[in-house]
Design a protein around this motif. Structure first.
Motif, mmCIF file in Angstrom:
data_model
loop_
_atom_site.group_PDB
_atom_site.id
_atom_site.type_symbol
_atom_site.label_atom_id
_atom_site.label_comp_id
_atom_site.label_asym_id
_atom_site.label_seq_id
_atom_site.Cartn_x
_atom_site.Cartn_y
_atom_site.Cartn_z
ATOM 1 N N ALA A 133 14.987 -3.904 2.396
ATOM 2 C CA ALA A 133 15.539 -2.487 2.040
ATOM 3 C C ALA A 133 16.676 -2.449 1.118
ATOM 4 N N ALA A 134 17.418 -3.698 0.920
ATOM 5 C CA ALA A 134 18.582 -3.614 0.106
ATOM 6 C C ALA A 134 18.563 -3.100 -1.040
ATOM 7 N N GLY A 135 19.613 -2.553 -1.726
ATOM 8 C CA GLY A 135 19.657 -1.963 -2.872
ATOM 9 C C GLY A 135 18.824 -0.644 -3.445
ATOM 10 N N LYS A 136 18.225 -0.130 -2.177
ATOM 11 C CA LYS A 136 17.371 0.979 -2.696
ATOM 12 C C LYS A 136 17.802 2.301 -2.233
ATOM 13 N N ASN A 137 19.006 2.284 -1.787
ATOM 14 C CA ASN A 137 19.891 3.493 -1.177
ATOM 15 C C ASN A 137 18.840 4.584 -0.269
ATOM 16 N N TYR A 138 18.286 3.644 1.063
ATOM 17 C CA TYR A 138 17.783 4.225 1.849
ATOM 18 C C TYR A 138 18.463 4.973 2.786
ATOM 19 N N ILE A 139 18.230 5.747 3.699
ATOM 20 C CA ILE A 139 19.071 6.399 4.673
ATOM 21 C C ILE A 139 18.393 6.107 6.059
ATOM 22 N N ILE A 140 18.936 5.131 6.748
ATOM 23 C CA ILE A 140 18.318 4.806 8.043
ATOM 24 C C ILE A 140 18.943 5.483 9.243
ATOM 25 N N PHE A 141 18.051 6.169 10.019
ATOM 26 C CA PHE A 141 18.498 6.756 11.224
ATOM 27 C C PHE A 141 18.437 5.778 12.548
ATOM 28 N N THR A 142 19.397 5.779 13.399
ATOM 29 C CA THR A 142 19.373 4.765 14.305
ATOM 30 C C THR A 142 19.527 5.451 15.581
ATOM 31 N N GLY A 143 19.201 4.762 16.776
ATOM 32 C CA GLY A 143 19.700 5.242 18.128
ATOM 33 C C GLY A 143 20.793 4.633 18.632
ATOM 34 N N PRO A 144 21.260 4.792 19.992
ATOM 35 C CA PRO A 144 22.597 4.284 20.416
ATOM 36 C C PRO A 144 22.507 2.670 20.367
ATOM 37 N N SER A 145 21.490 2.137 20.845
ATOM 38 C CA SER A 145 21.720 0.629 20.907
ATOM 39 C C SER A 145 21.762 -0.271 19.641
ATOM 40 N N ILE A 146 21.563 0.575 18.634
ATOM 41 C CA ILE A 146 21.657 -0.268 17.205
ATOM 42 C C ILE A 146 22.983 0.411 16.621
ATOM 43 N N THR A 147 23.500 1.333 16.763
ATOM 44 C CA THR A 147 24.472 1.941 15.929
ATOM 45 C C THR A 147 25.598 1.379 16.214
ATOM 46 N N SER A 148 26.359 1.055 15.053
ATOM 47 C CA SER A 148 27.811 0.351 15.350
ATOM 48 C C SER A 148 28.555 0.420 13.827
ATOM 49 N N LEU A 149 29.726 0.189 14.167
ATOM 50 C CA LEU A 149 30.533 0.456 12.984
ATOM 51 C C LEU A 149 30.467 -0.929 11.996
ATOM 52 N N ALA A 171 0.870 -1.207 -0.019
ATOM 53 C CA ALA A 171 0.020 -0.073 -0.095
ATOM 54 C C ALA A 171 0.932 1.273 -0.117
ATOM 55 N N PHE A 172 2.062 1.180 0.413
ATOM 56 C CA PHE A 172 2.907 2.261 0.541
ATOM 57 C C PHE A 172 4.340 2.341 0.144
ATOM 58 N N ARG A 173 5.046 3.103 -0.479
ATOM 59 C CA ARG A 173 6.376 3.216 -0.790
ATOM 60 C C ARG A 173 7.125 4.274 0.161
ATOM 61 N N PRO A 174 8.104 3.932 0.871
ATOM 62 C CA PRO A 174 8.525 4.920 1.977
ATOM 63 C C PRO A 174 9.439 5.921 0.968
ATOM 64 N N SER A 175 9.623 6.976 1.795
ATOM 65 C CA SER A 175 10.675 7.849 1.257
ATOM 66 C C SER A 175 11.986 7.542 1.594
ATOM 67 N N GLN A 176 13.040 8.264 1.287
ATOM 68 C CA GLN A 176 14.601 7.659 1.404
ATOM 69 C C GLN A 176 15.137 7.775 2.863
ATOM 70 N N THR A 177 14.444 8.682 3.725
ATOM 71 C CA THR A 177 14.693 8.517 5.049
ATOM 72 C C THR A 177 13.832 7.930 5.905
ATOM 73 N N GLN A 178 14.255 6.897 6.858
ATOM 74 C CA GLN A 178 13.606 6.173 7.786
ATOM 75 C C GLN A 178 14.302 5.969 9.265
#
Length: 545
Positions: free
Chosen positions: A354-370, A243-250
């Protein structure tokens, strides 16, 4: 003093207009948030209200860290040696510009709804009649088997599709009335509603509630305890995708769930102890420009018999995850729920489509890792995340960027180290904030706009992170109050009604993006009331104003 106050008042609208222009350039659509009315405008991150809790970058889920020691601890390497080690690991103070990930897809609803579309039409994008008919079949099947085992029930008559819709409508009504007991509709008290009560008797509602099922019996292939709701969740996820196509930023985060109806403040201590508690938590991938929940994982509490390793296949197959009760041993998810291993697995599952779509994903500290960000980059998923030495996996990051100087720098000052396409930013604003990103160039500058402080310079990644995460906070503030308040004892039913709540919120977002919204501008509360009346067959009734 009066002139100073007048100058500040004149300056505030100009700052707000400048801020709106900036967040529009970050592709945040304000129109789909909030109620229809004066409170629907403005990004909370750029609020000109002095009382706004989200008007600074500190609105993130991490607290400013205390300054570190002035001198390195005994045995620590000298600064030149430390820099040499970091350079050997690939980190450098030399910055390189990099273009942002290209995104050519057009986000938004995949189906154009007519201007005459009703609240029911939007709801049935996710819960169509064939799903409701299956609930009718399964409920009647369960009622027959129940009576074969425990004795006949002379008051029971097989439920019909209109009755099932009315049954859903009654329970959904608790999301707008904020009443925990749906039976209050038939009472003579404050939450009674005579027009709704006339559609079905309380006795009939209670009979349907007793036998209600989505899946009546366990199949031989079932491996987890939520088999009674899993097919519905899978169907709902498929509907969200189509039903919905998301924007680039998630955004990946745990949304706020408002569990306390208004009357809870008046409850006695005994009533609060008896109150049913929610037995699950939620992680979502959410479109940050509209608030639409794209994918979700529910963590359901089903008892101490399950173990972490046995749950991995379930996580990979479904949008459901099961965790253990408190104190259930080192192998249980309870011991891992605040560790990067679990949160990294959650992030991978939420982004598996989400692979191959050039999405930009914002994450909090518990997820963020190199490690996670590098793995995502190979899949053409780019990230921007807040770091915390307490909550984040800091493996592979330069130690010099993770310790705080004894003397705080000026507000807006920052340091950046770069490794390949990855940038590690340490930015100061009444505390040290660290960000890891491969989505924004470290050479691009942004600005944080505040009423009293004016403009605070920052890298563009910091501005983008703060704007998008705070915008999701606005979703939480607006929509968390409309989750269904009815709380049954059974976990699968709690999960079911919570999923229905998400579907209604997503339906409202699609409604606000459609031509139907320009015909009748319903607020979220009015949309919910309208949906209830349409489910009960009261289409000619107008929503309360």
């Amino acid at each position: 003093m009066a002139e100073g106050g007048g100058g500040a008042r004149k300056r505030a609208p100009a700052l707000l207009e400048a801020a709106r222009a900036r967040y529009e350039s970050l592709h945040i659509s304000d129109d789909v948030f909030g109620e229809s009315g004066p409170d629907s405008g403005g990004n909370p991150f750029y609020s000109t209200s002095a009382a706004s809790h989200s008007s600074s970058a500190a609105s993130s889920d991490d607290e400013p860290e205390r300054p570190g020691p002035a001198a390195p601890p005994p045995g620590a390497p000298d600064a030149p040696d430390l820099e040499e080690d970091e350079a050997g690991a690939g980190w450098s103070a030399t910055l390189r510009d990099r273009p942002p990930p290209r995104f050519e897809d057009t986000g938004g609803p995949t189906r154009k709804m007519p201007p005459s579309a009703s609240a029911m039409d939007f709801f049935q994008l996710f819960v169509p009649d064939n799903v409701l008919k299956n609930m009718v079949v399964q409920t009647n099947m369960y009622a027959r088997k129940f009576q074969e085992r425990f004795g006949s029930d002379g008051a029971w008559v097989d439920v019909t599709l209109p009755e099932m819709k009315a049954f859903l409508g009654y329970v959904i009504s608790t999301s707008t009335s904020h009443c925990e007991s749906v039976l209050s509709i038939w009472s003579g008290g404050f939450y009674s509603n005579r027009s709704l009560a006339l559609v079905m008797s309380q006795a009939r509602f209670e009979k349907i509630l007793k036998y209600f099922h989505v899946v009546a019996f366990r199949s031989s292939q079932t491996t987890h305890g939520l088999y009674k709701v899993q097919p519905f969740l899978d169907s709902l996820q498929t509907s969200f995708d189509s039903a919905f196509r998301p924007s680039q930023t998630q955004v990946l985060h745990e949304p706020l769930i408002d569990e306390d109806p208004v009357f809870i403040a008046t409850c006695t201590e005994r009533e609060l102890r008896k109150r049913k508690k929610r037995k699950f938590s939620l992680w979502v991938r959410q479109c940050s420009s509209t608030g639409f929940i794209i994918q979700c994982i529910l963590f359901a509490d089903l008892g101490p018999q399950m173990h972490f390793k046995s749950l991995i296949p379930s996580l990979l197959q479904h949008q459901i995850y099961v965790h253990l009760k408190e104190g259930s041993g080192p192998d249980g998810l309870d011991a891992l729920k605040n560790k990067p291993q679990l949160h990294g697995m959650v992030a991978k599952n939420l982004c598996r489509n989400a692979a191959g779509k050039n999405y930009i994903i914002f994450t909090g500290p518990s997820i963020t890792s190199l490690t996670l960000f590098e793995e995502f980059e190979k899949q053409e998923i780019y990230c921007c995340g807040l770091l915390s030495s307490r909550k984040s996996d800091c493996t592979g990051l330069p130690p010099s960027m993770l310790s705080n100087p004894a003397t705080p720098p000026a507000r807006g000052q920052h340091q950046i180290r770069m490794k390949g396409s990855m940038s590690l930013i340490c930015w100061y604003n009444k505390g040290h904030f660290r960000f890891l990103t491969n989505a924004y160039s470290p050479m691009q500058q942004g600005v944080i706009i505040k009423r009293r402080s004016g403009e605070i310079p920052c890298p563009l990644a910091v501005e983008a992170f703060a704007a998008h995460l705070s915008y999701i906070c606005k979703y939480d503030d607006k929509y968390s109050k409309y989750f269904i308040s009815h709380k049954p004892n059974k976990t699968w039913q709690q999960v079911f009604w919570f999923a229905i709540s998400i579907a209604i919120n997503n339906a409202y977002i699609l409604y606000k993006m459609s031509d139907a919204y320009h015909v009748k501008r319903y607020s979220r509360a009015q949309f919910g009331e309208r949906l209830v009346r349409e489910l009960l067959g009261l289409e000619d009734a107008s929503p309360a104003h």
